[in-house]
Design an enzyme around this catalytic site. Sequence first.
Site, PDB file in Angstrom:
ATOM      1  N   ASP A 137      12.467  29.707  12.705  1.00 46.69           N
ATOM      2  CA  ASP A 137      13.421  29.148  11.746  1.00 46.69           C
ATOM      3  C   ASP A 137      14.153  27.955  12.384  1.00 46.69           C
ATOM      4  OD1 ASP A 137      14.597  30.043   8.904  1.00 46.69           O
ATOM      5  OD2 ASP A 137      16.241  29.288  10.125  1.00 46.69           O
TER       6      ASP A 137
ATOM      7  N   TYR B 150      22.438  23.047   7.686  1.00 47.31           N
ATOM      8  CA  TYR B 150      21.532  22.403   6.722  1.00 47.31           C
ATOM      9  C   TYR B 150      22.060  21.021   6.352  1.00 47.31           C
ATOM     10  CZ  TYR B 150      19.101  26.849   6.040  1.00 47.31           C
ATOM     11  OH  TYR B 150      18.367  27.996   6.218  1.00 47.31           O
TER      12      TYR B 150
ATOM     13  N   HIS C 232       8.893  36.241   8.339  1.00 47.27           N
ATOM     14  CA  HIS C 232       9.622  35.108   8.896  1.00 47.27           C
ATOM     15  C   HIS C 232      10.375  35.478  10.172  1.00 47.27           C
ATOM     16  CE1 HIS C 232      11.776  31.334   8.731  1.00 47.27           C
ATOM     17  NE2 HIS C 232      12.930  31.970   8.784  1.00 47.27           N
TER      18      HIS C 232
END
Lengths: 453, 425
Positions: free
Chosen positions: A234, A373, A429
């Site tokens: 990630d 982000y 993930h």
Amino acid sequence: MSTASPAPNRRDFLATSATALLATSAGAAAFNFTSSQPAAAAEASSIRPFTVSFPQQEIDELRRRIAATRWPDHELVSEAASRRTSATLAAGDTQGVQLATMQKLIQYWGTEYDWSKCEAQLKSLPHFVTEIDGLDIHFIHVKSSHQGALPVIITHGWPGSVIELLKVIDPLTNPTAHDGTAADAFDVVIPSMPGYGFSAKPTQPGWDPVRIAKAWTVLMKRLGYNRFVAQGGDWGALITEQMALMAPPELIAIHTNMPATIPPEIVKALAAGSPPPADLGPDEKRAYEQVAFFYKFGLGYANEMALRPQTLYGLVDSPAGLASWILDHDADSYALIARSFDGEPEGLTRDDILDNITLYWLTNTAISSARLYWEHRQTAKAGFFDAKGITIPVGVSANPSEIYTAPKSWTERAFPKLLHYGHPAKGCHFAAWEQPKYFTDDVRASFKTLRTA
Amino acid sequence: MKLHKLATVLAFGLCIFSALANASAAEDRSIRPFTVSIPQAALEDLRRRIAETRWPDRETVDDQSQGIQLAKLKPLVKYWGTGYDWRKAEAKVNTLPQFMTTIDGVDIHFIHVRSKHPNALPLIMTHGWPGSVFELLKTVGPLTDPTAHGGRAEDAFDLVLPSMPGYGFSGKPTETGWGPDRIAQTWAELMKRLGYTRYVAQGGDWGSPVSSAMARQAPTGLLGIHINLPAVVPPEIAAVLAVGGPAPTGLTDKERAAFDALSAAAKMGNRSYATMMGTRPQTIGYAINDSPTGLAAWMLGHPGFSRWTYDNSDPEKSPDEVLDDITQYWLSNSATSAGRLYWEYGGRSVVFAAVERTLEIALPVAITVFPEETYLAPETWARRAYPNLIYFHEVDKGGHFAAWEQPELFSAELRAAFRPLRQDF
């Protein structure tokens, strides 16, 4: 309702813009450093022991809020549709995290779940804090008892934390107890990213993945490591790749379980919304379709955090709101988590999931973590999954249920010095969290040849 | 309302639908009187939750680029939890005749004000997101009683203001499929049920696609529509915007300005909330159904509010104006159900002519362009998009929530726009 382009626009999401990177000042942590010292200027580079501890009243307050959850009405789609994984998910199948799953989660979280077990587990590990680039960085540091252990810095992602990495600490540092040999030993450094977990929250903009990557190199050198490797999934993968691009001489290789391998011509086709190019092999075609679908229908949460992280006030005021936001990361991991609340745990237990969510709650980091982000959008030069031109040695795990499974062909192109292409039998993930055995095998295999250097 | 739904509502301690006891499970076409009456306990619970708001740290920038700023939200939330009085809002809406009727399985709440003037033109007006009937209340006087508001008796309207399914005091759909087309069909049935054989429709925001769908469907009796968020963006421009391309050459000044506004909005991420609700309305729903502050921030994230001050010096943009609306979303527990309209629409933009299939609209269309709308529709594009454009006017005041912000001007626009259609009436 508003008026611009019709769908989450990948280019927009990944757009770069010239933004001055301002220096940050030291951010005050929102939790109690029970044994750390105030960071005096003269001792900024000191490494201070840190103990995890939350007041009971904060745990009680969390339980009170959980019990007071006010629910929305039921989603309008079926459970079967909501649980479809990336192999079969279609537009319109899901409206997000299901009410039934959330109610099971909240019921368990507010009654049986016991944070003190997680806190005790955390307390059993050596924690430290050190100030880097003006910010207090928390990290777990476990040295192997074996001579010649290879130092590795492992970076978590969103919505993860150091908690997603706890299961691999012993296999990596103590390999002889976990089907390995003394020659497989690592010294493990697991930092919390700025704005995450026990690290401080930046109060100024500029803490993008590049800056974090620089800070990690400083950290490893400060710990006295002059020859080390780095690992991540990630955001951790993106930061680890940034370290590899900087290629400080001390960094000899990396391993990633979310490899960025998409070749430039495929990046262009995806940006144009084209169907898969005709010359793709079966693995490449599947990867193409996975990424295209994720960009079109799976990025809402990332889009929101990249564009308006501060608007998500509900995540820090509502435990249920935080939990649902964290559960809805990608289709396959969501389906896995939802099954675990149905009593069919596979890889992640209910406690695993709630330990991580509770950490976000207690540290009040939902919004500070989301800002990563936003930061990435300010400075990113390429998409998450786009090959970035790394030239140092790289090991890869291409997990079968990752957002996209990196094809071997793309991986070989992206990483000319490919050490290892692992293709575990299982894994979504959160590889280290769900499948610590496969993860450990791949990490060991990746770096094996570097130990004799 | 089905019994299990009624039970759910009562269990939440939210609204007492005063006329629901009369509803039967069978196809009930009755129109039941309705009064808003929120239990005191729900208001106290709201105040308690507001007082207990757990805040994040401050944004790391000095502008709105990370979203709703902490220093701007805190005073509004403080006022919401201390000075603000929902009972005033309730009294305001309860001075108007309200009704409930079940259409296509969903309870539809609506305000229905008949003009005292004979031959008033029936008008159904649709709110948007994050709006509600509250954004339309100030137009009731000017539209139904024009002689008291600078108009003439022959400008009078009979006014129908429904709450969309999943919004406000209307029921929440329990199945998918409730997009603008189905809402439009429902509105036609509502007008029919009210006995109107000749009427017009109006809307901004979601009210625009709903009104446009009505015009496309052309139910018997619909004479024409007025919209203040028209879908005029031509396909070739939409294609460029979709990939974030540069402005095409050959645009007029106004076309270029519209392109630049839409392009900038996309680059600044003004539609992130629509993307989220368009893909995962349930996921964001838990936070905004459980946290009043979370709900307020989410709703204020709409770009239509970006220049609102919530300052008492501006009666059109005062804290009470927005808090009436936000509080209604809270008390009706409709944050999630309202967000699903974006999901129904697949997150598509409602300003693209092809998305709205405007060329299929044969009925007369009227447009008013308000200067602070999120983009200003150029007349050239409007004429291409709507073959039967009977009225196009640019006014000098007002934004996305035109009826809310400039009710007198908005009402004057509707009078002028619909005047030619009264000849058919």
